[in-house]
Write a protein that holds these residues in place. Structure first.
Motif, PDB file in Angstrom:
ATOM      1  N   ALA A 401       0.835  -1.202   0.000  1.00  0.00           N
ATOM      2  CA  ALA A 401       0.000   0.000   0.000  1.00  0.00           C
ATOM      3  C   ALA A 401       0.871   1.254   0.000  1.00  0.00           C
ATOM      4  O   ALA A 401       0.572   2.229  -0.704  1.00  0.00           O
ATOM      5  CB  ALA A 401      -0.922  -0.008   1.207  1.00  0.00           C
ATOM      6  N   TYR A 406      -0.869  -2.267  -6.882  1.00  0.00           N
ATOM      7  CA  TYR A 406      -2.252  -2.508  -7.260  1.00  0.00           C
ATOM      8  C   TYR A 406      -2.839  -3.648  -6.438  1.00  0.00           C
ATOM      9  O   TYR A 406      -2.326  -4.761  -6.440  1.00  0.00           O
ATOM     10  CB  TYR A 406      -2.297  -2.859  -8.750  1.00  0.00           C
ATOM     11  CG  TYR A 406      -3.667  -3.025  -9.344  1.00  0.00           C
ATOM     12  CD1 TYR A 406      -4.384  -1.928  -9.791  1.00  0.00           C
ATOM     13  CD2 TYR A 406      -4.236  -4.289  -9.487  1.00  0.00           C
ATOM     14  CE1 TYR A 406      -5.635  -2.081 -10.375  1.00  0.00           C
ATOM     15  CE2 TYR A 406      -5.482  -4.460 -10.057  1.00  0.00           C
ATOM     16  CZ  TYR A 406      -6.181  -3.350 -10.504  1.00  0.00           C
ATOM     17  OH  TYR A 406      -7.424  -3.503 -11.063  1.00  0.00           O
ATOM     18  N   ASN A 409      -4.222  -2.228  -1.010  1.00  0.00           N
ATOM     19  CA  ASN A 409      -5.234  -1.610  -0.156  1.00  0.00           C
ATOM     20  C   ASN A 409      -6.555  -2.367  -0.212  1.00  0.00           C
ATOM     21  O   ASN A 409      -7.284  -2.441   0.779  1.00  0.00           O
ATOM     22  CB  ASN A 409      -5.451  -0.148  -0.560  1.00  0.00           C
ATOM     23  CG  ASN A 409      -4.511   0.789   0.169  1.00  0.00           C
ATOM     24  OD1 ASN A 409      -4.552   0.914   1.386  1.00  0.00           O
ATOM     25  ND2 ASN A 409      -3.633   1.440  -0.584  1.00  0.00           N
ATOM     26  N   THR A 410      -6.876  -2.936  -1.366  1.00  0.00           N
ATOM     27  CA  THR A 410      -8.113  -3.708  -1.490  1.00  0.00           C
ATOM     28  C   THR A 410      -8.093  -4.913  -0.561  1.00  0.00           C
ATOM     29  O   THR A 410      -9.098  -5.232   0.086  1.00  0.00           O
ATOM     30  CB  THR A 410      -8.312  -4.165  -2.948  1.00  0.00           C
ATOM     31  OG1 THR A 410      -8.505  -3.008  -3.764  1.00  0.00           O
ATOM     32  CG2 THR A 410      -9.511  -5.075  -3.091  1.00  0.00           C
ATOM     33  N   ASP A 436      -7.406   2.418  -3.183  1.00  0.00           N
ATOM     34  CA  ASP A 436      -7.050   1.584  -4.336  1.00  0.00           C
ATOM     35  C   ASP A 436      -7.882   1.935  -5.564  1.00  0.00           C
ATOM     36  O   ASP A 436      -7.402   1.855  -6.694  1.00  0.00           O
ATOM     37  CB  ASP A 436      -7.236   0.101  -3.995  1.00  0.00           C
ATOM     38  CG  ASP A 436      -5.999  -0.722  -4.326  1.00  0.00           C
ATOM     39  OD1 ASP A 436      -5.049  -0.163  -4.908  1.00  0.00           O
ATOM     40  OD2 ASP A 436      -5.974  -1.917  -4.002  1.00  0.00           O
ATOM     41  N   ASN A 440      -5.408   3.709  -8.060  1.00  0.00           N
ATOM     42  CA  ASN A 440      -4.972   2.645  -8.960  1.00  0.00           C
ATOM     43  C   ASN A 440      -6.053   2.167  -9.921  1.00  0.00           C
ATOM     44  O   ASN A 440      -5.804   1.299 -10.754  1.00  0.00           O
ATOM     45  CB  ASN A 440      -4.456   1.445  -8.150  1.00  0.00           C
ATOM     46  CG  ASN A 440      -3.184   1.759  -7.389  1.00  0.00           C
ATOM     47  OD1 ASN A 440      -2.347   2.507  -7.872  1.00  0.00           O
ATOM     48  ND2 ASN A 440      -3.044   1.196  -6.203  1.00  0.00           N
ATOM     49  N   HIS A 442      -8.665   0.299  -9.237  1.00  0.00           N
ATOM     50  CA  HIS A 442      -8.912  -1.117  -8.974  1.00  0.00           C
ATOM     51  C   HIS A 442     -10.398  -1.425  -9.105  1.00  0.00           C
ATOM     52  O   HIS A 442     -11.239  -0.839  -8.420  1.00  0.00           O
ATOM     53  CB  HIS A 442      -8.411  -1.477  -7.578  1.00  0.00           C
ATOM     54  CG  HIS A 442      -8.239  -2.940  -7.360  1.00  0.00           C
ATOM     55  ND1 HIS A 442      -9.307  -3.789  -7.168  1.00  0.00           N
ATOM     56  CD2 HIS A 442      -7.126  -3.729  -7.321  1.00  0.00           C
ATOM     57  CE1 HIS A 442      -8.861  -5.023  -7.002  1.00  0.00           C
ATOM     58  NE2 HIS A 442      -7.544  -5.014  -7.101  1.00  0.00           N
TER      59      HIS A 442
END
Length: 532
Positions: A401, A406, A409-410, A436, A440, A442
């Motif tokens: 993170a 990528y 954080n998810t 994220d 990113n 995501h």
């Protein structure tokens, strides 16, 4: 005896043969400079001064630009050594793990390498706090001809910029060189006067052709590589067919160097055939592979391992996992940093070798920028030689993170959402998903933000916002989000009712493997609303 004492005083910790030291001392009479580099983790670091500030760079012949991280760039800005005019704009670059990241293109006023001053160097600020400092080709090219003996960088100390407008004698010398080498029709006079890169390349070629020992593989490589760079430059300003003579000169010299066991020349030829540097602009994969393999089999140097790495990439892209694994392993064992992550992926996914998370972790950890997300996944899911450990997973996800990997954080969001390792905290989960998603892009992070906003989990219920998040995830190909967008259009949840759009999104969801979408399609008879 005095001479031997002098040598010992200069190189007290180096086991270098007396003949080599004599050569270095003699060549210094001819304005050559010797810089001692430090070998660290299989790469050479060279001390430099950037705009007057001391830094240590990895001497990286494979990098096109000089690159620095946010930390060094921020320091230069605070000291007033990097100004607004030096910022040239945004640029995309490829990480060692294959990810495409955004950077900032800048101009560095000076890089001092052992007293040799290089001016106006193109560089990239890498948007990563832990990015290594790389001394790439935009600086290395300005050093001119160089060699590396053990950890010593040897190059001509020549800082003079040839001004063709002010130095008629120098201009005449370069024109004579072009005539002598039958290049006058391929390098227009106007370009020689106005194009800084072409001018310096011709100057370098003129210098190299005066060397006595042209059968030396280093000289052959430097000549061949310089001709290839000249070809790159002149095809941009004149017709390609007219420039082919320069290309053929380059290939001839590089092939000579290859036959004299120059790994650098083999790599150069492999790269050029791989990226379509031929007169008709088509890629010649067979020739590229031939020269890569020749270079890879010459030894275990970093250049040979770079050939092995390129072969690994080629076979991976061709779907030949066994071949890819062989070459990535050969390159990684020889110390090729770029192959560490690739070899880790082979063990992680079981491509060309049996899945082995323990070995995947070993190779990931060796990388300059380890893939913290995948390392976290190894401990999150466990198996294949690794025991599941949420605590270890969190350590790697948090590092990922911090480096904007990528999905890191998810995964932290998921652990807060489900109460894995942490206590259930929907608010913290939402914040991690949001980072994220927005930094990113995501898809699953956007999907979870939509779900939580729809249901009021960790955030106030807001179906309009929830639909917006679902749509972002659906647009990126998330099948469950495509289903939710289709349902929302059908019932008007957070948006207007539109049965045609509902049918379109439900169909996409099913085509992407989401089974509930087929059930909804049949129950609501959505084929009625499908647009032709």
């Amino acid at each position: 005896m005095k001479f031997k004492k002098l040598l010992k005083a200069m190189y007290p910790r180096r086991k270098i043969k007396l003949t080599l030291l004599c050569m270095l001392l003699v060549t210094s009479v001819f304005a050559q400079k010797v810089i001692e580099m430090e070998k660290l983790n299989g790469v050479y670091q060279i001390p430099c001064k950037v705009n007057g500030i001391p830094m240590k760079f990895i001497f990286d012949t494979g990098a096109s630009d000089v690159s620095i991280s946010y930390i060094e760039a921020g320091f230069l800005l605070k000291q007033g050594l990097l100004k607004e005019d030096d910022v040239l704009g945004s640029v995309n670059y490829k990480m060692a793990n294959g990810e495409i990241r955004e950077g900032t293109k800048i101009n560095l006023k000076s890089i001092d390498i052992g007293g040799t001053l290089l001016s106006d160097i193109n560089a990239t600020i890498v948007h990563n706090l832990e990015a290594p400092l790389l001394l790439g080709q935009t600086a290395i090219d300005k050093l001119g001809a160089y060699t590396i003996k053990e950890n010593l960088l040897i190059f001509n100390d020549n800082n003079e910029e040839l001004s063709l407008e002010e130095n008629d004698k120098g201009y005449s010398r370069l024109m004579n060189f072009l005539v002598k080498e039958n290049l006058i029709e391929f390098v227009p006079t106007s370009e020689l006067k106005d194009n800084h890169d072409i001018k310096n390349l011709v100057k370098k070629l003129d210098s190299l052709t005066t060397l006595k020992n042209k059968d030396n593989p280093i000289t052959q490589y430097e000549l061949g590589a310089s001709y290839m760079k000249l070809y790159h430059e002149i095809v941009q300003v004149i017709d390609k067919s007219k420039a082919k003579e320069v290309f053929y000169k380059s290939v001839y010299l590089l092939e000579q160097a290859c036959n004299n066991k120059s790994e650098d020349a083999c790599y150069e030829l492999g790269e050029n055939y791989r990226f379509a540097v031929v007169e008709n602009g088509t890629i010649d994969s067979k020739k590229s592979i031939y020269w890569y393999k020749k270079g890879a089999n010459l030894g275990n140097s970093l250049t040979s391992s770079a050939c092995s790495h390129s072969l690994g990439r080629y076979y991976k892209n061709s779907g030949k996992d066994d071949e890819a694994f062989y070459w990535f392993h050969k390159a990684a064992v020889a110390g090729q940093n770029d192959s560490y992550s690739e070899l880790g992926d082979c063990y992680y996914y079981g491509e060309g070798v049996s899945k082995d998370y323990e070995k995947a972790l070993y190779w990931y950890e060796k990388g300059v920028l380890p893939n913290y997300k995948k390392m976290g996944d190894i401990f999150y899911y466990g198996g294949y030689g690794i025991t599941m450990d949420f605590g270890k997973a969190v350590e790697y996800y948090e590092k990922g993170a911090a480096n904007r990997y990528y999905g890191s954080n998810t995964m932290l969001g998921q652990m807060y959402y489900l109460g894995e390792h942490f206590k259930v905290d929907k608010r913290k989960a939402f914040l991690h998903y949001e980072i994220d998603a927005k930094k990113n892009g995501h898809d699953h992070a956007y999907y979870m933000m939509g779900l939580m906003t729809y249901n009021g989990e960790g955030i106030l219920t807001d179906r309009k916002k929830g639909f917006k998040y679902y749509y972002e995830a659906a647009y990126r190909g998330h099948s469950a989000a495509q289903y939710q967008v289709g349902v929302s259009y059908y019932y008007g949840y957070g948006t207007n009712i539109d049965k045609a759009k509902s049918a379109s999104w439900i169909e996409k969801s099913f085509e992407n493997g989401y089974e509930r979408a087929k059930e909804f399609w049949d129950n609501k008879q959505l084929w009625i609303y499908k647009e032709d």
